[in-house]
Design an enzyme around this catalytic site. Structure first.
Site, PDB file in Angstrom:
ATOM      1  N   SER A 138      -8.994  10.378   2.811  1.00 29.97           N
ATOM      2  CA  SER A 138      -9.362   9.173   1.798  1.00 29.97           C
ATOM      3  C   SER A 138      -8.396   8.597   0.133  1.00 29.97           C
ATOM      4  O   SER A 138      -7.094   9.524   0.908  1.00 29.97           O
ATOM      5  CB  SER A 138     -10.627   9.461   0.508  1.00 29.97           C
ATOM      6  OG  SER A 138     -11.007   8.003  -0.323  1.00 29.97           O
ATOM      7  N   TYR A 152      -6.879  -1.324  -2.522  1.00 28.84           N
ATOM      8  CA  TYR A 152      -6.199   0.283  -2.069  1.00 28.84           C
ATOM      9  C   TYR A 152      -7.890   0.977  -2.557  1.00 28.84           C
ATOM     10  O   TYR A 152      -8.365   1.607  -1.814  1.00 28.84           O
ATOM     11  CB  TYR A 152      -5.054   1.095  -1.868  1.00 28.84           C
ATOM     12  CG  TYR A 152      -5.329   1.946  -1.631  1.00 28.84           C
ATOM     13  CD1 TYR A 152      -5.328   2.180   0.000  1.00 28.84           C
ATOM     14  CD2 TYR A 152      -5.291   2.987  -1.784  1.00 28.84           C
ATOM     15  CE1 TYR A 152      -5.021   3.746   0.359  1.00 28.84           C
ATOM     16  CE2 TYR A 152      -5.189   4.232  -1.844  1.00 28.84           C
ATOM     17  CZ  TYR A 152      -5.026   4.489  -0.202  1.00 28.84           C
ATOM     18  OH  TYR A 152      -4.338   5.669   0.674  1.00 28.84           O
ATOM     19  N   LYS A 156     -11.031   3.087  -0.675  1.00 32.28           N
ATOM     20  CA  LYS A 156     -11.250   4.616  -0.715  1.00 32.28           C
ATOM     21  C   LYS A 156     -12.246   5.153  -1.436  1.00 32.28           C
ATOM     22  O   LYS A 156     -12.835   5.694  -0.940  1.00 32.28           O
ATOM     23  CB  LYS A 156      -9.831   4.574  -0.949  1.00 32.28           C
ATOM     24  CG  LYS A 156      -8.740   4.708  -0.225  1.00 32.28           C
ATOM     25  CD  LYS A 156      -8.467   5.479   0.809  1.00 32.28           C
ATOM     26  CE  LYS A 156      -7.294   5.632   1.827  1.00 32.28           C
ATOM     27  NZ  LYS A 156      -7.591   5.603   3.273  1.00 32.28           N
TER      28      LYS A 156
HETATM   29  P1  NDP Z   1       1.159   6.782   7.230  1.00 30.03           P
HETATM   30  O1  NDP Z   1       2.228   5.467   7.473  1.00 30.03           O
HETATM   31  O2  NDP Z   1       2.434   7.658   7.958  1.00 30.03           O
HETATM   32  O3  NDP Z   1       0.726   7.399   8.376  1.00 30.03           O
HETATM   33  C1  NDP Z   1      -1.305   5.771   8.372  1.00 30.03           C
HETATM   34  C2  NDP Z   1      -1.279   6.291   9.905  1.00 30.03           C
HETATM   35  O4  NDP Z   1      -2.426   5.467  10.623  1.00 30.03           O
HETATM   36  C3  NDP Z   1      -0.094   6.006  11.153  1.00 30.03           C
HETATM   37  O5  NDP Z   1      -0.621   6.635  11.652  1.00 30.03           O
HETATM   38  C4  NDP Z   1      -0.953   4.421  11.803  1.00 30.03           C
HETATM   39  O6  NDP Z   1      -0.402   3.598  12.223  1.00 30.03           O
HETATM   40  C5  NDP Z   1      -1.955   4.514  11.540  1.00 30.03           C
HETATM   41  N1  NDP Z   1      -2.666   3.062  11.320  1.00 30.03           N
HETATM   42  C6  NDP Z   1      -2.616   2.441  10.332  1.00 30.03           C
HETATM   43  N2  NDP Z   1      -3.585   1.285  10.733  1.00 30.03           N
HETATM   44  C7  NDP Z   1      -4.206   1.632  12.280  1.00 30.03           C
HETATM   45  C8  NDP Z   1      -5.120   1.210  12.790  1.00 30.03           C
HETATM   46  N3  NDP Z   1      -5.991  -0.156  13.033  1.00 30.03           N
HETATM   47  N4  NDP Z   1      -5.553   1.786  13.816  1.00 30.03           N
HETATM   48  C9  NDP Z   1      -5.368   2.861  14.248  1.00 30.03           C
HETATM   49  N5  NDP Z   1      -3.907   3.617  13.531  1.00 30.03           N
HETATM   50  C10 NDP Z   1      -3.698   3.075  11.969  1.00 30.03           C
HETATM   51  O7  NDP Z   1       0.555   7.822   5.749  1.00 30.03           O
HETATM   52  P2  NDP Z   1      -0.633   8.747   5.576  1.00 30.03           P
HETATM   53  O8  NDP Z   1       0.104   9.794   6.797  1.00 30.03           O
HETATM   54  O9  NDP Z   1       0.006   9.181   3.880  1.00 30.03           O
HETATM   55  O10 NDP Z   1      -1.696   8.083   6.282  1.00 30.03           O
HETATM   56  C11 NDP Z   1      -2.571   8.713   7.148  1.00 30.03           C
HETATM   57  C12 NDP Z   1      -4.172   8.762   4.967  1.00 30.03           C
HETATM   58  O11 NDP Z   1      -3.925   8.804   4.328  1.00 30.03           O
HETATM   59  C13 NDP Z   1      -4.424   6.942   5.230  1.00 30.03           C
HETATM   60  O12 NDP Z   1      -5.571   7.136   5.362  1.00 30.03           O
HETATM   61  C14 NDP Z   1      -3.384   7.289   3.510  1.00 30.03           C
HETATM   62  O13 NDP Z   1      -4.709   6.161   3.226  1.00 30.03           O
HETATM   63  C15 NDP Z   1      -4.107   8.132   3.074  1.00 30.03           C
HETATM   64  N6  NDP Z   1      -3.569   9.016   1.794  1.00 30.03           N
HETATM   65  C16 NDP Z   1      -1.941   8.987   2.134  1.00 30.03           C
HETATM   66  C17 NDP Z   1      -1.531   9.426   1.010  1.00 30.03           C
HETATM   67  C18 NDP Z   1       0.005   9.412   0.478  1.00 30.03           C
HETATM   68  O14 NDP Z   1       0.847   9.589  -0.484  1.00 30.03           O
HETATM   69  N7  NDP Z   1       0.712   9.197   1.775  1.00 30.03           N
HETATM   70  C19 NDP Z   1      -2.513   9.891  -0.587  1.00 30.03           C
HETATM   71  C20 NDP Z   1      -3.829   9.571  -0.082  1.00 30.03           C
HETATM   72  C21 NDP Z   1      -4.222   8.790   0.719  1.00 30.03           C
HETATM   73  P3  NDP Z   1       0.829   3.262  13.048  1.00 30.03           P
HETATM   74  O15 NDP Z   1       2.202   3.736  12.575  1.00 30.03           O
HETATM   75  O16 NDP Z   1       0.876   2.362  14.636  1.00 30.03           O
HETATM   76  O17 NDP Z   1       1.061   2.201  12.119  1.00 30.03           O
END
Ligand code: NDP
Length: 279
Positions: A138, A152, A156
């Protein structure tokens, strides 16, 4: 749980999901790594050809969820699945009033419905095994609302509430549910999220400092996906993993602020609160 277990992770192309898939495979576990662009998983598969299965999965596609679940369980065989990680998610940066409906619905489809539907697809299997962890990424935005992230936060909060309810339903079946609430982590989440810049001058006071922060954050986030991945591995190895895990100092400060504010509201209005009941 044994030292070695089996994992299924969504959103492994980049960021937290990718770091987690590598960390878990490096620790000797078997991993079903999924991504909507499976070619992004080639390096992982080449590095760990025996213990990684890469599968295509767009979490908004019910047919792909079912197909990935079936392929994963077939590959895992008698071992079954120990750990499900809902990680896939996107951001959207805008005031609430100026958000585009189609964009926020797409985000809800990924961040909430994706995690809910993937979890539901695995529940019969996990329930039958009477053991397992369901970990969902989350956000601190799922703990407290903040300006510029209204929808957003809604996605979450939705997924956090769903997972809390699930924890209450399945704890007696041996399933452990953990909601991970990170603050800023150095990934593509900010660069790849859509930014709807405010137009109404009334929002300038709040949103100008906000855009300044968003523009300067990428590369300067205190959290790293690798450290968060190690924390998730530690949580899953614990005999009593928490329902909520706060990741990073920014999220810690935000959570404490939320608890204090909630506590202060509860205390200040207690008399009126109890006046609502017949007795
Ligand atoms: P990234 O953008 O690096 O990674 C996001 C991932 O989600 C990618 O692999 C992306 O795939 C995938 N994704 C998006 N849409 C879909 C879909 N429809 N089906 C399958 N996969 C999908 O960001 P993060 O690693 O930071 O994000 C991971 C999680 O962490 C998310 O839930 C985000 O909300 C949460 N988060 C992140 C924070 C931050 O500061 N980074 C803070 C708090 C939470 P693709 O490459 O194909 O787009």
């Amino acid at each position: 749980m044994d030292a070695h277990h089996t994992w299924f992770i969504t959103g492994c192309s980049t960021g937290i999901g990718r770091a987690l898939a590598f960390a878990v495979a490096a620790a000797g576990h078997r991993v079903v790594a999924t991504a909507r662009r499976p070619e992004t998983l080639d390096e992982l598969v080449v590095t760990y050809p025996q213990t990684v299965l890469a599968l295509p999965l767009d979490v908004t596609d019910p047919g792909q969820i079912e197909a990935a679940r079936d392929a994963a369980l077939e590959w895992l065989g008698d071992e079954g699945l120990d750990v499900l990680v809902n990680n896939a998610g996107i951001g959207y940066f805008s005031t609430i009033e100026e958000s585009e409906q189609a964009d926020v619905e797409t985000m809800m489809d990924i961040n909430f419905w994706g995690a809910a539907n993937v979890t539901r697809a695995f529940l019969p299997h996990l329930r039958e095994r009477r053991a397992g962890n369901i970990v969902t990424v989350s956000s601190i935005a799922g703990v407290r609302g903040s300006a510029g992230l209204g929808y957003y936060c809604a996605t979450k909060f939705a997924v956090s509430g769903f997972m809390e309810a699930l924890a209450a339903e399945v704890a007696h079946l041996g399933l452990r549910v953990t909601v991970v609430e990170p603050g800023p982590i150095d990934t593509l989440w900010i660069p790849s999220g859509k930014k709807q810049h405010h137009v109404a001058p009334d929002y300038a006071e709040v949103m100008e400092p906000y855009w300044n922060r968003i523009d300067n954050l990428p590369g300067n986030q205190p959290g790293t996906p690798e450290a968060l991945a190690e924390a998730v591995v530690t949580l899953v190895a614990s005999p009593e993993p928490p329902l909520h895990f706060i990741a990073g100092k920014h999220a810690l400060a935000g959570t404490r602020e939320k608890l204090e504010r909630l506590g202060a509201d509860v205390d200040a209005w207690e008399e009126l609160t109890v006046s609502v009941d017949r007795r």
